[in-house]
Motif scaffolding. Structure first.
Motif, mmCIF file in Angstrom:
data_model
loop_
_atom_site.group_PDB
_atom_site.id
_atom_site.type_symbol
_atom_site.label_atom_id
_atom_site.label_comp_id
_atom_site.label_asym_id
_atom_site.label_seq_id
_atom_site.Cartn_x
_atom_site.Cartn_y
_atom_site.Cartn_z
ATOM 1 N N VAL A 119 0.882 -1.165 -0.031
ATOM 2 C CA VAL A 119 0.055 0.112 0.092
ATOM 3 C C VAL A 119 0.913 1.371 0.110
ATOM 4 O O VAL A 119 1.884 1.234 1.079
ATOM 5 N N SER A 120 0.535 2.091 -0.741
ATOM 6 C CA SER A 120 1.503 3.381 -0.818
ATOM 7 C C SER A 120 0.461 4.496 -0.786
ATOM 8 O O SER A 120 -0.738 4.495 -1.492
ATOM 9 N N GLU A 121 0.879 5.807 -0.007
ATOM 10 C CA GLU A 121 0.254 6.873 -0.140
ATOM 11 C C GLU A 121 0.208 7.785 -1.228
ATOM 12 O O GLU A 121 -0.465 8.732 -1.475
ATOM 13 N N GLY A 122 1.416 7.607 -2.144
ATOM 14 C CA GLY A 122 1.457 8.416 -3.252
ATOM 15 C C GLY A 122 1.931 9.991 -3.024
ATOM 16 O O GLY A 122 2.531 9.960 -1.941
ATOM 17 N N SER A 123 1.544 10.804 -3.794
ATOM 18 C CA SER A 123 1.847 12.275 -3.315
ATOM 19 C C SER A 123 0.711 13.150 -3.982
ATOM 20 O O SER A 123 0.726 13.175 -5.341
ATOM 21 N N ILE A 124 -0.287 13.359 -2.983
ATOM 22 C CA ILE A 124 -1.380 14.169 -3.239
ATOM 23 C C ILE A 124 -1.112 15.293 -3.927
ATOM 24 O O ILE A 124 -1.597 16.049 -5.059
ATOM 25 N N ARG A 125 -0.028 16.267 -3.277
ATOM 26 C CA ARG A 125 0.174 17.576 -3.875
ATOM 27 C C ARG A 125 0.741 17.333 -5.328
ATOM 28 O O ARG A 125 0.676 18.298 -6.222
ATOM 29 N N ARG A 126 1.572 16.141 -5.645
ATOM 30 C CA ARG A 126 2.023 16.196 -6.879
ATOM 31 C C ARG A 126 1.243 15.437 -7.862
ATOM 32 O O ARG A 126 1.574 15.179 -9.011
ATOM 33 N N GLY A 127 -0.241 15.220 -7.703
ATOM 34 C CA GLY A 127 -1.051 14.666 -8.280
ATOM 35 C C GLY A 127 -1.124 13.105 -8.600
ATOM 36 O O GLY A 127 -1.325 12.542 -9.589
ATOM 37 N N LYS A 128 0.082 12.525 -7.831
ATOM 38 C CA LYS A 128 0.416 10.887 -7.924
ATOM 39 C C LYS A 128 -0.530 10.288 -6.992
ATOM 40 O O LYS A 128 -0.768 10.483 -5.572
ATOM 41 N N ASN A 129 -1.165 9.253 -7.520
ATOM 42 C CA ASN A 129 -2.466 8.600 -6.734
ATOM 43 C C ASN A 129 -1.811 7.712 -5.695
ATOM 44 O O ASN A 129 -0.769 7.135 -5.836
ATOM 45 N N PRO A 130 -2.605 7.631 -4.578
ATOM 46 C CA PRO A 130 -2.375 6.471 -3.558
ATOM 47 C C PRO A 130 -2.440 5.080 -4.595
ATOM 48 O O PRO A 130 -3.255 5.137 -5.428
ATOM 49 N N SER A 131 -1.996 4.123 -4.017
ATOM 50 C CA SER A 131 -1.855 2.919 -4.903
ATOM 51 C C SER A 131 -1.980 1.680 -3.809
ATOM 52 O O SER A 131 -1.350 1.845 -2.713
ATOM 53 N N ILE A 132 -2.393 0.473 -4.552
ATOM 54 C CA ILE A 132 -2.275 -0.693 -3.709
ATOM 55 C C ILE A 132 -1.781 -1.742 -5.112
ATOM 56 O O ILE A 132 -2.255 -1.528 -6.145
ATOM 57 N N PHE A 133 -0.846 -2.295 -4.848
ATOM 58 C CA PHE A 133 -0.195 -3.237 -5.807
ATOM 59 C C PHE A 133 0.564 -4.444 -5.116
ATOM 60 O O PHE A 133 0.813 -4.635 -4.255
ATOM 61 N N THR A 134 0.497 -5.537 -6.427
ATOM 62 C CA THR A 134 1.384 -6.817 -5.936
ATOM 63 C C THR A 134 2.598 -6.890 -6.369
ATOM 64 O O THR A 134 2.846 -6.248 -7.564
ATOM 65 N N THR A 135 3.633 -7.634 -5.845
ATOM 66 C CA THR A 135 4.861 -7.895 -6.447
ATOM 67 C C THR A 135 5.127 -9.426 -6.082
ATOM 68 O O THR A 135 4.574 -9.992 -5.295
ATOM 69 N N ASN A 136 6.182 -9.911 -6.936
ATOM 70 C CA ASN A 136 6.453 -11.262 -6.409
ATOM 71 C C ASN A 136 7.457 -10.946 -5.228
ATOM 72 O O ASN A 136 7.546 -9.869 -4.756
ATOM 73 N N MET A 137 7.800 -12.186 -5.001
ATOM 74 C CA MET A 137 8.837 -12.390 -3.507
ATOM 75 C C MET A 137 10.179 -11.711 -3.672
ATOM 76 O O MET A 137 11.125 -11.548 -2.756
ATOM 77 N N GLN A 138 10.544 -11.265 -5.079
ATOM 78 C CA GLN A 138 11.742 -10.577 -5.008
ATOM 79 C C GLN A 138 11.535 -8.993 -5.448
ATOM 80 O O GLN A 138 12.402 -8.130 -5.759
ATOM 81 N N GLY A 139 10.478 -8.705 -5.172
ATOM 82 C CA GLY A 139 10.037 -7.162 -5.126
ATOM 83 C C GLY A 139 9.682 -6.823 -6.613
ATOM 84 O O GLY A 139 9.549 -5.598 -6.601
ATOM 85 N N GLU A 140 9.476 -7.484 -7.555
ATOM 86 C CA GLU A 140 9.254 -7.180 -9.132
ATOM 87 C C GLU A 140 7.416 -7.011 -9.254
ATOM 88 O O GLU A 140 6.879 -7.831 -8.860
ATOM 89 N N PHE A 141 7.305 -5.971 -9.807
ATOM 90 C CA PHE A 141 5.985 -5.290 -10.025
ATOM 91 C C PHE A 141 5.186 -6.430 -10.614
ATOM 92 O O PHE A 141 5.486 -7.190 -11.602
ATOM 93 N N GLU A 142 3.660 -6.833 -10.235
ATOM 94 C CA GLU A 142 3.137 -8.022 -10.907
ATOM 95 C C GLU A 142 1.704 -7.366 -11.343
ATOM 96 O O GLU A 142 1.262 -7.359 -12.543
ATOM 97 N N GLU A 143 1.069 -6.430 -10.493
ATOM 98 C CA GLU A 143 -0.224 -6.171 -10.843
ATOM 99 C C GLU A 143 -0.456 -4.836 -9.928
ATOM 100 O O GLU A 143 -0.402 -4.826 -8.587
ATOM 101 N N GLU A 144 -1.371 -3.750 -10.507
ATOM 102 C CA GLU A 144 -1.840 -2.601 -9.730
ATOM 103 C C GLU A 144 -3.525 -3.097 -9.576
ATOM 104 O O GLU A 144 -4.085 -3.317 -10.463
#
Length: 359
Positions: A119-144
């Motif tokens: 779970v990430s808060e993003g940056s509201i001031r910079r217009g960057k959305n909060p997000s929830i995403f999954t990674t594999n156990m090596q930390g590589e992005f899988e899905e938003e």
């Protein structure tokens, strides 16, 4: 025979009306030393923790170097004896643009089916959305995971900067997870202050199969009790844990900058979804709607054990997880503080051990 039936009915009513009672007992504190170096980085900024397969996964809130620390919290004789770090998992990926396009202000980590749910808060001031995403156990992005549109940075609901997604919890049945906001959306209510206000945050359930939000409930934050001091006086929800079906531990943190290292007031509340609780998922603004929030009650106030803490103060608690069973068979509860890498003054890498007592 009629008397027997009558007494059975009375017994069933009485037992059916029995309410759940519990308490939390403080056991001990362990503080990891300042500026501890581990694998070329300082240990700090721990903003979420999950206990999985006898290991602890701790997410580090460091936008320049987002990472997960894997370690062990050694508990002997119902006391934390040591905290040992085993490895670092970097949240870096060269095959996807997701990490580059988003501000990774990581606040919570869950481990499920050989995946990390972050779970990430993003940056509201910079217009960057909060997000929830999954990674594999090596930390590589899988899905938003798709979030309701009113949580987006530029939505009309106006989430607060540094007050968006702050915590998450696996559901008790492991069929989904919950994500909680730290502060109210502007469209929902006021921020907590020194008098009673309508200050609801939203706690949203996401289904593991569909990866979509399917229900949501409002939770009312408390007002600030101590006198105003300094430029910052706020309250928010920093950690959530579903410990039984429809029942949560929710950590509320009041922070007041004028009190220095003694600026945090940390309390754990029990909150429950009841038949009367309103599903707020489809409501774009709570200010203009009638709804019933979660039923809540105070379970534990760390101000009552400050004399048992080494430095005499409770720090910025942002992580909560169930730990192993204690010697008497009761369930343990572990909390951890985010020391903000001590950029705001003296803070602690503070780990706390509590006992859950069912009465």
């Amino acid at each position: 025979m009629r008397k027997i039936i009558f007494y059975l009915l009375v017994f069933s009513v009485l037992t059916g009306c029995k309410t759940e009672k519990m308490s939390l007992n403080f056991l001990n504190e362990f503080v990891v030393k300042d500026s501890l170096q581990f694998e070329n980085a300082i240990v700090g900024g721990i903003s979420g923790i999950d206990y999985y397969n006898n290991e602890y996964y701790m997410v580090v809130d460091d936008a320049r170097n987002p990472r997960i620390l894997v370690g062990d919290i050694l508990i002997e004789k119902d006391s934390i004896k040591s905290v040992e770090f085993k490895k670092t998992i970097e949240i870096k990926d060269t095959t996807s643009s997701f990490y580059k396009d988003n501000v990774l202000d990581l606040e919570s980590v869950l481990v499920h089916n050989n995946q990390f749910n972050l779970v990430s808060e993003g940056s509201i001031r910079r217009g960057k959305n909060p997000s929830i995403f999954t990674t594999n156990m090596q930390g590589e992005f899988e899905e938003e995971i798709t979030i309701p549109s009113y949580f987006e940075a530029n939505s009309k609901a106006k989430p607060k900067h540094n007050g968006a997604f702050e915590s998450s919890s696996k559901s008790f049945d492991n069929k989904g997870f919950w994500a909680a906001m730290e502060a109210p959306l502007e469209a929902d209510g006021e921020e907590p202050t020194f008098h009673e206000t309508k200050s609801p945050i939203r706690i949203t359930y996401f289904d593991n199969v569909t990866q979509k939000a399917t229900k949501q409930f409002a939770y009312q934050l408390e007002k600030i009790d101590k006198p105003a001091k300094g430029k910052i006086n706020l309250n928010g929800a920093t950690a959530i844990l579903e410990y039984a079906e429809n029942s949560f531990f929710i950590v509320e943190r009041i922070y007041q900058s004028g009190y220095g290292s003694y600026g945090n007031t940390i309390r754990i509340f029990k909150a429950r979804i009841t038949k009367e609780s309103t599903n707020t998922l489809s409501m774009s603004s709570l200010k203009n709607e009638k709804y019933v929030p979660l039923k809540k009650e105070l379970l534990f106030d760390f101000n009552n054990v400050k004399n048992q803490l080494g430095e005499g103060f409770i720090d910025n608690i942002e992580g909560i997880t169930l730990g192993p069973k204690l010697s008497n068979g009761n369930q343990s509860l572990i909390l951890v503080a985010d020391d903000n890498f001590q950029v705001y003054g003296k803070q602690l890498n503070q780990f706390l051990l509590l006992e859950i007592v069912d009465k």
